[in-house]
Design a protein around this motif. Sequence first.
Motif, PDB file in Angstrom:
ATOM      1  N   PRO A 134       0.822  -1.210   0.000  1.00  0.00           N
ATOM      2  CA  PRO A 134       0.000   0.000   0.000  1.00  0.00           C
ATOM      3  C   PRO A 134       0.862   1.268   0.000  1.00  0.00           C
ATOM      4  O   PRO A 134       1.970   1.259   0.538  1.00  0.00           O
ATOM      5  CB  PRO A 134      -0.812  -0.112   1.281  1.00  0.00           C
ATOM      6  N   PRO A 138      -3.379   3.608   6.047  1.00  0.00           N
ATOM      7  CA  PRO A 138      -4.789   3.653   5.645  1.00  0.00           C
ATOM      8  C   PRO A 138      -5.430   4.985   6.050  1.00  0.00           C
ATOM      9  O   PRO A 138      -5.021   5.598   7.032  1.00  0.00           O
ATOM     10  CB  PRO A 138      -5.411   2.485   6.395  1.00  0.00           C
ATOM     11  N   ASN A 143      -9.752   0.457   7.554  1.00  0.00           N
ATOM     12  CA  ASN A 143      -9.543   0.199   6.134  1.00  0.00           C
ATOM     13  C   ASN A 143      -8.507  -0.901   5.925  1.00  0.00           C
ATOM     14  O   ASN A 143      -7.584  -1.042   6.722  1.00  0.00           O
ATOM     15  CB  ASN A 143      -9.055   1.455   5.424  1.00  0.00           C
ATOM     16  N   TRP A 145      -6.099  -2.733   2.616  1.00  0.00           N
ATOM     17  CA  TRP A 145      -5.592  -2.480   1.272  1.00  0.00           C
ATOM     18  C   TRP A 145      -5.971  -3.636   0.350  1.00  0.00           C
ATOM     19  O   TRP A 145      -5.728  -4.796   0.656  1.00  0.00           O
ATOM     20  CB  TRP A 145      -4.078  -2.310   1.308  1.00  0.00           C
ATOM     21  N   GLY A 162      -4.696  -0.664  -7.010  1.00  0.00           N
ATOM     22  CA  GLY A 162      -5.174  -1.012  -5.682  1.00  0.00           C
ATOM     23  C   GLY A 162      -5.930   0.142  -5.054  1.00  0.00           C
ATOM     24  O   GLY A 162      -5.863   1.282  -5.524  1.00  0.00           O
ATOM     25  N   ASN A 163      -6.645  -0.166  -3.978  1.00  0.00           N
ATOM     26  CA  ASN A 163      -7.400   0.872  -3.276  1.00  0.00           C
ATOM     27  C   ASN A 163      -7.699   0.428  -1.848  1.00  0.00           C
ATOM     28  O   ASN A 163      -7.621  -0.750  -1.522  1.00  0.00           O
ATOM     29  CB  ASN A 163      -8.706   1.201  -4.019  1.00  0.00           C
ATOM     30  N   TRP A 164      -8.027   1.396  -1.013  1.00  0.00           N
ATOM     31  CA  TRP A 164      -8.406   1.110   0.366  1.00  0.00           C
ATOM     32  C   TRP A 164      -9.906   0.846   0.416  1.00  0.00           C
ATOM     33  O   TRP A 164     -10.687   1.527  -0.248  1.00  0.00           O
ATOM     34  CB  TRP A 164      -8.082   2.297   1.270  1.00  0.00           C
TER      35      TRP A 164
END
Length: 197
Positions: A134, A138, A143, A145, A162-164
């Motif tokens: 990540p 976060p 959150n 990852w 990617g995203n949280w």
Amino acid sequence: SQVEVTRIETTEVEVLTRGPVHEAFAETIVYEREPDVIVVKAPPDPIDEVPPSQAPSAANVAWIPGYWGWDEDRDDYLWVSGIWRTAPPGRQFVAGYWTRSGYGFVWTSGFWADANDNEIEYLPEPPAVVESVPPGLPPTPDNVWVPGTWVWADARYLWRPGNWVVANPNWMWVPAHYVSGPRGFVFVDGYWDFTVD
């Protein structure tokens, strides 16, 4: 009267205190492709298993049969017993299998496929992963990852960053990944699974 006696030959069974975990219980995620382990010796015939009569009472429980795994330390096959498993929501298990390769036998791992997929799509090898960690902390403590992945679209690979995401309590995120086999690569999209206690 005459009594017929049948002698039953048995094979010694050694119960081990260590060994592999059934891949339907805890799927191994590999981001960078590793060379296939080629086993010269053919796998034995599968053992016919009868599921234990005591099954978990949870909904969506399935019996996943056992399989022969390769134990490099013993330099021999090892039977991985079947398990009762509550399927992750919206998933069905596709069992792994051994195939003959040019110099021996290669294992293709099983995986939890989307339950709505009626057909397995085999794809060319995906490019190397672009990111694996990540980018910092976060945004909030709850959150997790979700790593980026390559997805097949319009006859080519496109990168999905990617995203949280907000974590689901008592669940774990299984990231999207590819399973390699003799016919190509199978994409397994990310999903929520039960935590491994």
